[in-house]
Design an enzyme around this catalytic site. Structure first.
Site: not given
Length: 520
Positions: A68, A144, A168
């Site tokens: 990420k 996310s 997330s």
């Protein structure tokens, strides 16, 4: 390197080149914020040399992994999905989890897209673009860790590493159809990671199966010698359905998929009973009446990074940070104390070998166009966060598993007790196996362009016809079998199974007891 079928596995270099080619496809737009093609090729070559020498570093050696965009990678800017952080200097060294991945032989292919500051759950990003849901490109992927889940389902990476502060990892896994695992807080170090909430942040994997999540978690948590996953036996645990307010506002598709999954698990011999976590939810609600940890703590992170103004921040994100800035210090201390009490109380509510089960999110992935307006965005964002964030606040390990459906993906969430991560993963492996064994529900075939399905619970052999001349599929008895068959001008093609000879010429595919197809 040789597979169990006797055929050699593709080399790490070959698999990487395939993944890099997919990165350039239109379907991969907005998935990555940075692609490390050169360093990944070097890592793949090194992995192949180790494989040839018989000196593998473990089960993650030679696997392609995306990380990420909130993890430090030496020489790159940790923008964390935000335009205002692009001006930061490049990271001097890798985040601790990236170091551990490299030491285990993982091939780091690139950084994946995310929502700004990891502070929303639908996966949208007005600064860098939003990757489309791999099941329907017009829908949100969930966030996310949006790019993370798309990279795995799209074959751009074997595994993805994301963060989970309120769901997330598990939300995109649920909305896009993958497996996402959140560990107990503190098991995986967060150093070198942008912090949305120092109280709630956790780091974990997204993968296509529980086994890969276990492999990744062992590396991320610094477990010594990797141990083989053992699935829990059916009679050794209980699934407690967390009935109550977490089922409010569930879409019919979610309710039906969840109920169907429970029935499949019961019929496979699992112990399932209704229960409640309403007392714990009352304690969480008491915290929420004061404020939320991310809205307060992300402000401190931004201040530490030298961000003194929210100009340039997405207004949908800005309004939540501003709300946190208005919380008094004395009230923040109250929140911390209330959370500690809630964690202790919830821990006492667990029975022996019990795991709570509920839908990961009450809704399926909404259309991007339906959440453009601020009010609609915040309503949908709040709904998808509602269930998974409970595990973060109560500091429990949690995992989302895809429910077998033929519509938009639906996630089934398991919540284990504090520090019982390994037990939860063993239970999740058992549940996953049973769900995949009971793959699809009965639906009649409606002719061209439709699929053929049967549920073979009791009959030793089933003959199924698709309304197409001369084609019959003979299925040996298994708990549940699905052969989706589609017709086009060139013959018959399958959605999940593509025959080596597309021109069947009247011959029927036959499934053996493992559900594989052979020609007869």
């Amino acid at each position: 390197m040789t597979a169990m079928n006797g055929r050699p596995n593709p080399s790490a270099v070959a698999r990487l080149e395939t993944a890099l080619a997919r990165v350039r496809l239109p379907e991969a737009e907005n998935v990555f914020t940075a692609v490390f093609a050169d360093s990944a090729r070097w890592e793949a070559e090194a992995a192949d040399r180790r494989a040839a020498a018989g000196s593998s570093r473990g089960p993650l050696d030679g696997r392609i992994v995306s990380v990420k965009a909130l993890f430090d990678v030496a020489g790159t800017v940790t923008s964390s999905g935000s335009a205002v952080l692009r001006r930061l200097p490049p990271a001097v060294e890798d985040a601790e989890v990236v170091k551990r991945l490299r030491a285990a032989g993982a091939i780091i292919i690139g950084k994946t897209q995310m929502t700004e500051f990891a502070f929303s759950a639908l996966g949208t990003n007005p600064h860098d673009g939003t990757p489309g849901n791999p099941r329907d490109r017009q829908r949100v992927p969930g966030g996310s860790s949006s790019g993370a889940v798309v990279s795995v389902i799209g074959g751009l990476a074997d595994l993805a590493i994301g963060s989970d502060t309120g769901g997330s990892i598990r939300i995109p896994a649920a909305l896009s159809g993958a497996v996402g695992f959140k560990p107990t807080s503190g098991f995986v170090p967060t150093s070198g990671t942008f912090s949305l909430s120092s109280s709630l942040d956790t780091i974990g994997p997204i993968a296509l199966n529980v086994a890969d999540c276990v492999v990744a978690d062992q590396v991320l948590s610094g477990e010594g010698e990797p141990s083989r996953l053992r699935s829990a036996s059916a009679g050794t645990f209980r699934l407690i359905v967390a009935r109550g307010r977490l089922f409010d506002c569930c879409e019919p598709e979610v309710v039906n998929a969840f109920a169907s999954a429970l029935e499949r698990l019961r019929s496979a011999g699992l112990q399932i009973e209704d229960g409640s976590i309403e007392a714990a939810l009352d304690r969480v609600a008491a915290i929420d009446r004061i404020g939320t940890f991310p809205s307060i703590e992300v402000g401190a992170t931004l201040r530490d990074l030298g961000v003194s103004s929210l100009d340039g921040v997405d207004p949908k994100t800005q309004v939540r940070i501003e709300a946190g800035a208005r919380i008094l210090g004395i009230d923040y201390v109250r929140m911390v104390r209330l959370r500690q009490a809630a964690i202790r109380s919830f821990e006492q509510s667990f029975g022996n070998n019990a795991v709570f089960i509920l839908p990961t999110t009450p809704i399926c992935a909404p259309l991007m166009s339906s959440v453009e307006e601020d009010g609609a965005f915040h309503r949908a964002n709040g709904l998808v966060l509602r269930n998974p964030r409970i595990a973060n606040i109560l500091d429990c390990p949690s995992i989302s598993l895809p429910v077998p459906v033929d519509s938009l993906p639906v996630g089934l969430m398991l919540i284990g007790r504090w520090n019982a991560d390994r037990q939860l993963l063993e239970i999740a492996s058992c549940v996953e196996t049973m769900l995949r064994g009971y793959r699809h529900a009965v639906q009649p075939c409606r002719g061209k362009g439709q699929c053929l399905r049967t549920l073979g619970n009791s009959l030793p052999t089933l003959q199924m016809k698709c309304g197409l001349p001369g084609l019959t599929a003979t299925m040996s008895a298994v708990p549940s079998v699905s052969i989706p068959i589609f017709q086009n001008n060139d013959g018959l093609l399958s959605r999940w199974w593509k025959p080596r000879r597309p021109h069947l010429k009247g011959r029927a595919p036959k499934a053996n007891m493992r559900g594989r197809l052979s020609w007869v």
